[in-house]
Design a protein around this motif. Structure first.
Motif, PDB file in Angstrom:
ATOM      1  N   GLY A 106       6.973 -13.306 -15.504  1.00  0.00           N
ATOM      2  CA  GLY A 106       6.153 -12.397 -16.291  1.00  0.00           C
ATOM      3  C   GLY A 106       6.896 -11.172 -16.789  1.00  0.00           C
ATOM      4  O   GLY A 106       6.310 -10.302 -17.417  1.00  0.00           O
ATOM      5  N   ARG A 107       8.185 -11.086 -16.515  1.00  0.00           N
ATOM      6  CA  ARG A 107       8.963  -9.942 -16.999  1.00  0.00           C
ATOM      7  C   ARG A 107      10.076 -10.396 -17.945  1.00  0.00           C
ATOM      8  O   ARG A 107      11.035  -9.670 -18.175  1.00  0.00           O
ATOM      9  CB  ARG A 107       9.586  -9.175 -15.807  1.00  0.00           C
ATOM     10  N   GLU A 108       9.915 -11.617 -18.485  1.00  0.00           N
ATOM     11  CA  GLU A 108      10.954 -12.175 -19.348  1.00  0.00           C
ATOM     12  C   GLU A 108      11.162 -11.298 -20.579  1.00  0.00           C
ATOM     13  O   GLU A 108      12.301 -11.029 -20.981  1.00  0.00           O
ATOM     14  CB  GLU A 108      10.596 -13.611 -19.774  1.00  0.00           C
ATOM     15  N   ASN A 109      10.061 -10.837 -21.188  1.00  0.00           N
ATOM     16  CA  ASN A 109      10.188 -10.031 -22.415  1.00  0.00           C
ATOM     17  C   ASN A 109      10.913  -8.718 -22.164  1.00  0.00           C
ATOM     18  O   ASN A 109      11.802  -8.329 -22.912  1.00  0.00           O
ATOM     19  CB  ASN A 109       8.816  -9.715 -23.009  1.00  0.00           C
ATOM     20  N   GLU A 110      10.499  -8.038 -21.086  1.00  0.00           N
ATOM     21  CA  GLU A 110      11.115  -6.750 -20.772  1.00  0.00           C
ATOM     22  C   GLU A 110      12.599  -6.933 -20.478  1.00  0.00           C
ATOM     23  O   GLU A 110      13.425  -6.153 -20.949  1.00  0.00           O
ATOM     24  CB  GLU A 110      10.421  -6.100 -19.571  1.00  0.00           C
ATOM     25  N   ALA A 111      12.910  -7.985 -19.698  1.00  0.00           N
ATOM     26  CA  ALA A 111      14.313  -8.222 -19.359  1.00  0.00           C
ATOM     27  C   ALA A 111      15.118  -8.521 -20.624  1.00  0.00           C
ATOM     28  O   ALA A 111      16.234  -8.021 -20.782  1.00  0.00           O
ATOM     29  CB  ALA A 111      14.437  -9.367 -18.367  1.00  0.00           C
ATOM     30  N   SER A 112      14.532  -9.286 -21.539  1.00  0.00           N
ATOM     31  CA  SER A 112      15.334  -9.608 -22.720  1.00  0.00           C
ATOM     32  C   SER A 112      15.438  -8.392 -23.656  1.00  0.00           C
ATOM     33  O   SER A 112      16.439  -8.222 -24.334  1.00  0.00           O
ATOM     34  CB  SER A 112      14.817 -10.866 -23.431  1.00  0.00           C
ATOM     35  N   GLU A 113      14.412  -7.542 -23.677  1.00  0.00           N
ATOM     36  CA  GLU A 113      14.530  -6.295 -24.445  1.00  0.00           C
ATOM     37  C   GLU A 113      15.687  -5.443 -23.925  1.00  0.00           C
ATOM     38  O   GLU A 113      16.452  -4.856 -24.683  1.00  0.00           O
ATOM     39  CB  GLU A 113      13.243  -5.466 -24.320  1.00  0.00           C
ATOM     40  N   LEU A 114      15.776  -5.382 -22.581  1.00  0.00           N
ATOM     41  CA  LEU A 114      16.859  -4.609 -21.973  1.00  0.00           C
ATOM     42  C   LEU A 114      18.219  -5.212 -22.332  1.00  0.00           C
ATOM     43  O   LEU A 114      19.155  -4.514 -22.681  1.00  0.00           O
ATOM     44  CB  LEU A 114      16.701  -4.575 -20.448  1.00  0.00           C
ATOM     45  N   LYS A 115      18.285  -6.554 -22.250  1.00  0.00           N
ATOM     46  CA  LYS A 115      19.555  -7.214 -22.540  1.00  0.00           C
ATOM     47  C   LYS A 115      19.950  -7.035 -23.998  1.00  0.00           C
ATOM     48  O   LYS A 115      21.117  -6.759 -24.299  1.00  0.00           O
ATOM     49  CB  LYS A 115      19.469  -8.707 -22.209  1.00  0.00           C
TER      50      LYS A 115
END
Ligand code: ATP
Ligand code: MG
Length: 344
Positions: A22-31
């Motif tokens: 459920g944190r895939e979007n946030e993690a990819s935004e960070l990346k």
């Protein structure tokens, strides 16, 4: 260990899961923010979201997978809440030897030199505590470094969506952080995450579905719900039922608060206790004066010297930042502005 709790670690807050559902979007935004070419300037980021939404761990896991050419410093600013303390932590992360007695400007120079030769990420978690205590000098310094393209300042907050409201304009305009919000998990996600952790920690068939549903629907703060589950597991004889979970709700919440207060002084704890005891006296919220009196009383009974009401007023603000008390401000009254405080 009990019959139910086979391994407490997966239910502890510092346990890092293999993946963050459920944190895939946030993690990819960070990346993505760091995905540019090697010459691209590093962006500054401001990560915000309610307590227990995975901010600290997701940010750290993304940045620990950065390429080797980027160095990383992590500073929990609730603990290191002055520019000086934070600078020292940053220097330490770059494995520069810093014994006591270094002057602020000397630490700043060391960091400047580091940034000159190496791309650098500085994560300032719980930034509100440092800003409250010491203002925005540290952020100003970091944002104005000569090689500012080489440094990324990542602030994390559970209280402040927009840093602009807390820092001076000149700091904000040179920092210009990109905002990344962590929304609370929904009930389904909470249930899944908790079930996953429970599977690793508990004896099989020891957790009733309704018990977990009840926890997942009561709070979206994972820190609080993991503590709750651990507490119930320690208490249970053979099975964690919904009834048991309801029964231990208040005590488990206190355990969660204690963990938050662990990094603070015993006086913070006494102030919290003072709010707790005074708010039990019938009113929902109490004036700070009354809390201070209660705090003094608690100090006397434990033979500790009471701190000034000025300090205690700061401590109440820190408890507010932790989310364990709430305060409302009113204008008027003898002292101009008065504050009423109640439990979070
Ligand atoms: N998607 C997820 N999957 C599994 N565990 C998670 C997930 N998100 C958060 N957690 C767990 O929830 C707990 C709290 O996470 P974390 O400390 O990163 O949250 P936070 O937003 O920084 O909270 P706070 O604002 O209180 O500091 C940790 O134990 C973490 O492992
Ligand atoms: Mg955190």
């Amino acid at each position: 260990m009990t019959n139910v709790l086979e391994d407490p670690a997966p239910l502890q807050l510092n346990y890092v899961p293999d993946e963050f559902q459920g944190r895939e979007n946030e993690a990819s935004e960070l990346k993505t923010a760091f995905a540019g070419s090697e010459e691209a300037p590093l962006p500054n980021l401001h990560v915000h979201g309610p307590r227990g939404t995975g901010k600290t761990q997701v940010v750290n896991s993304v940045f620990s997978n950065l390429p080797k050419r980027v160095s990383k410093a992590y500073v929990p600013c609730d603990k290191y809440d002055t520019q000086y303390k934070a600078l020292k932590q940053i220097c330490k992360a770059f494995s520069q030897d810093v014994d006591d007695g270094h002057h602020t400007s000397e630490l700043q120079r060391k960091i400047g030199e580091q940034v000159e030769v190496m791309k650098t990420v500085v994560i300032l978690d719980e930034i509100d505590f440092l800003l409250l205590n010491d203002g925005d000098d540290l952020l100003y310094f970091l944002s104005r470094l000569e090689n500012s393209d080489n440094i990324s300042v990542v602030t994390i907050s559970s209280n402040t969506k927009n840093l602009e409201s807390l820092i001076e304009e000149r700091t904000y305009s040179s920092l210009q952080p990109r905002r990344i919000g962590f929304e609370p998990y929904n009930g389904e996600e909470l249930y899944q995450i908790l079930a996953e952790r429970a599977k690793k920690a508990l004896a099989s068939k020891s957790l009733q579905r309704e018990a977990l549903t009840y926890i997942a629907s009561s709070t979206s703060n994972l820190g609080r719900s993991l503590t709750w589950l651990r507490y119930a597991a320690k208490t249970a004889e053979t099975t964690i039922t919904e009834e048991l979970v309801r029964e231990v709700e208040a005590s488990a919440y206190q355990e969660y608060v204690n963990q938050l207060l662990d990094d603070f002084t015993e006086h913070h704890y006494l102030v919290y206790e003072a709010v707790y005891e005074t708010s039990g006296e019938g009113e929902d919220s109490v004036r700070t004066g009354k809390i201070y009196e209660k705090y003094q009383e608690l100090c006397r009974s434990t033979e500790k010297e009471a701190l000034s009401d000025r300090r205690i007023s700061d401590y109440i603000k820190q408890l507010e930042l932790l989310g364990v008390v709430q305060a409302d401000y009113y204008y008027g009254g003898k002292k101009g502005k008065t504050r009423e405080v109640n439990l979070g």
